[in-house]
Design a protein around this motif. Sequence first.
Motif, PDB file in Angstrom:
ATOM      1  N   SER A 105      -8.133 -32.542  35.607  1.00  0.00           N
ATOM      2  CA  SER A 105      -7.716 -32.570  36.969  1.00  0.00           C
ATOM      3  C   SER A 105      -6.274 -32.255  36.957  1.00  0.00           C
ATOM      4  CB  SER A 105      -7.824 -33.918  37.451  1.00  0.00           C
ATOM      5  OG  SER A 105      -7.039 -33.920  38.934  1.00  0.00           O
ATOM      6  N   THR A 106      -5.663 -31.368  38.269  1.00  0.00           N
ATOM      7  CA  THR A 106      -4.464 -31.494  38.437  1.00  0.00           C
ATOM      8  C   THR A 106      -3.726 -32.242  39.523  1.00  0.00           C
ATOM      9  OG1 THR A 106      -4.902 -29.579  39.967  1.00  0.00           O
ATOM     10  CG2 THR A 106      -4.518 -29.149  37.495  1.00  0.00           C
ATOM     11  N   GLU A 107      -4.488 -33.366  40.044  1.00  0.00           N
ATOM     12  CA  GLU A 107      -4.172 -33.885  41.077  1.00  0.00           C
ATOM     13  C   GLU A 107      -3.253 -35.112  40.480  1.00  0.00           C
ATOM     14  OE1 GLU A 107      -6.921 -36.406  44.182  1.00  0.00           O
ATOM     15  OE2 GLU A 107      -7.806 -34.412  43.535  1.00  0.00           O
ATOM     16  N   GLU A 108      -1.971 -35.047  40.938  1.00  0.00           N
ATOM     17  CA  GLU A 108      -1.079 -36.273  40.604  1.00  0.00           C
ATOM     18  C   GLU A 108      -1.475 -37.496  40.914  1.00  0.00           C
ATOM     19  OE1 GLU A 108       0.797 -35.193  38.130  1.00  0.00           O
ATOM     20  OE2 GLU A 108       0.505 -33.193  38.363  1.00  0.00           O
ATOM     21  N   TYR A 116      -3.524 -39.927  38.097  1.00  0.00           N
ATOM     22  CA  TYR A 116      -2.918 -39.373  36.979  1.00  0.00           C
ATOM     23  C   TYR A 116      -3.789 -39.772  35.538  1.00  0.00           C
ATOM     24  CZ  TYR A 116      -2.268 -44.214  36.121  1.00  0.00           C
ATOM     25  OH  TYR A 116      -2.549 -45.607  35.911  1.00  0.00           O
ATOM     26  N   ASN A 175      -5.699 -36.633  34.530  1.00  0.00           N
ATOM     27  CA  ASN A 175      -4.535 -35.373  34.081  1.00  0.00           C
ATOM     28  C   ASN A 175      -4.554 -35.100  32.814  1.00  0.00           C
ATOM     29  OD1 ASN A 175      -2.345 -36.204  36.458  1.00  0.00           O
ATOM     30  ND2 ASN A 175      -4.300 -34.982  36.932  1.00  0.00           N
ATOM     31  N   ASP A 196     -12.500 -33.663  37.084  1.00  0.00           N
ATOM     32  CA  ASP A 196     -11.679 -33.760  38.086  1.00  0.00           C
ATOM     33  C   ASP A 196     -12.309 -34.314  39.177  1.00  0.00           C
ATOM     34  OD1 ASP A 196     -13.299 -31.816  38.734  1.00  0.00           O
ATOM     35  OD2 ASP A 196     -11.807 -30.138  38.801  1.00  0.00           O
ATOM     36  N   ARG A 212      -2.080 -33.086  29.944  1.00  0.00           N
ATOM     37  CA  ARG A 212      -2.578 -31.613  30.043  1.00  0.00           C
ATOM     38  C   ARG A 212      -1.407 -30.870  29.391  1.00  0.00           C
ATOM     39  NH1 ARG A 212      -2.707 -31.607  35.597  1.00  0.00           N
ATOM     40  NH2 ARG A 212      -0.486 -31.077  35.697  1.00  0.00           N
TER      41      ARG A 212
END
Length: 372
Positions: A148-151, A154, A157, A178, A203
């Motif tokens: 996932s790139t959604e902060e 976390y 990630n 994600d 990541r």
Amino acid sequence: MRITLERSNLLKSLNHVHRVVERRNTIPILSNVLLRSDGASLEMKATDLDLEITEATPAQVEQAGATTVPAHLLYDIVRKLPDGSEVLLATNAEGTAMTVASGRSKFSLQCLPQSDFPDLTAGSFSHSFRLKATDLKMLIDRTQFAISTEETRYYLNGIFVHTVESKGELKLRAVATDGHRLARADVEAPSGSEGMPGIIIPRKTVSELQKLLDNPDVMVTVEVSDAKIRLTIGSIVMTSKLIDGTFPDYQRVIPANNDKELRVDCQSFAQAVDRVSTISSERGRAVKLALADGQMTLTVNNPDSGSATEELPVGYESDPLEIGFNAKYLLDITAQLTGTDAVFLLADPGSPTLVRDLAAEDALYVLMPMRV
């Protein structure tokens, strides 16, 4: 400090370490790479305070010493020097500047004292084991796309690495998700990994590690604690903080009772999805799969620009079904499949779909459908 070394050796090591350094830094020393020479080698170290890479390379050391210089600048200079040349690195008496000389080129770089350079103190590691580079690369390659790139979430990630009992054997398993798709890959657990804590590797660490695993014959030494991981690959040592969080119970989302089996030829399916998704808008990249006896119809509708359909012969003998998926997610998964055929296990248009690679029993993917 005064040393001479081959450009190719210097460039290769700098290439490994300089990528850790962020382009923009509020702390000046973090833009620098630490150079330390003694004996017959030059050790380079770079860090962003979460991840640290060190590598030693052979050098002729006339005068031992240590300093720090801007990492990206040094890398760009060495990259532009002619092939096969020798490079002289020498600091002035005050230690405020370093000369980079090769052939008729001469550069002077500003230094910062090495005493200011941060050390990512590793502490002690509870578990240590050795793993083939090919196995570690396989675990990363198969799962990395689903990180996932959604902060805000976390703990997603990174890749969750842990040991698990599967079919009576202990496996080292990597999982990434994600929330829309999930990827899982297993290798045989190496001795020493038993009882290791479940860890989430960030990541950035994963993507740097992937680039360092270019030699398939190397054995990688992995050391793990609750908060850090250290990997030794030949002359490269990579230390990274781990994500401090709890990875969700991924077993819950892996469907066990999907009874509709679809077999597709990976290559022709991926090409068909790619073709019809050309017309989709960036916002909604849904592709609809209509399944009937032995045939699949792929459809994409874009209210702004038109529609596309393509028919594909498949192995499907269950009740007719229409289900939608995000085209990019479908392509991401088909890119991981190594065999010629893949099996999709479906339930209904609203439930997760399981994807298996017939050539690789140790990998599994889950994909959430979209409304179309």
